[in-house]
Design a protein around this motif. Sequence first.
Motif: not given
Length: 260
Positions: A67-73
């Motif tokens: 999950n790229e959004t979660v990974k960014s966080g």
Amino acid sequence: MAGLTGLCMSRNTADQKKAREIAFVRIAREALPGVWPHELGEEVPGESPDVMLAGGSVGIEVTELVNETVKSGEAQRRKVCTRARNIAHLGLGIDVAVLFQREIDLARTVDREDAARQIAELVLQHASGRESKDWKVRVDCLGSPLWTYVSTVFIHYIEDWQFERWHSVKAWSVGSLDPARLRKAIHGKEPKLSAYRQKTSTVYLLIVAEGFTGSTAVHIPSHTLEATYSTGFDGVVLLDRAMGQAHLLATTRPTSIATT
């Protein structure tokens, strides 16, 4: 010098990625020994596909479900903790666990710097004057400026501990991995299949659900494992890394994709 440093960092990142791919293949082989048996030899790094076996006659392309959004966080929080550690400079024995506010956005450098500075100051405040060999404290940040970013900081010191760790802690939800997401992952690799077959006659796709971070955590239901997937790959293996399990998925080959 800057260009050389950048090149070394790039190579190091590439080496780490390749080592990770080989590790995933090795784990999958151990969990599912019938697919790539020992007779096929050791894993050898490749490119297009990622890993080669049997002297190059079998190739394995590796892709991770993220999950790229979660990974960014996760990356933003990690940067804050690393910066706080560098500011405090306390050395070995300290373990700092930071529980960030659930919806906090730390994309801006100025916010990360502010959060890191405040975390470092808080830890230094509680570490100064300590005389006991081992101690720990939980700090609730409600009412302080740090509350903007962080709800709780856990500080633990062990005198003989030969490590220093500053890290983010967070509970995450575990979503269900449905067949549609797997089909999307498979479909995303199909355009490269013809290039893979120019290097090796047999190509497998290894899909990895690592599960040890919020960005990779998934539950794999039985109906996902029982579904049939259309692909030009000779086989598709799903590695459930957290559970230590690998599954050979049922596949059919579309007539539009050539086998050679």
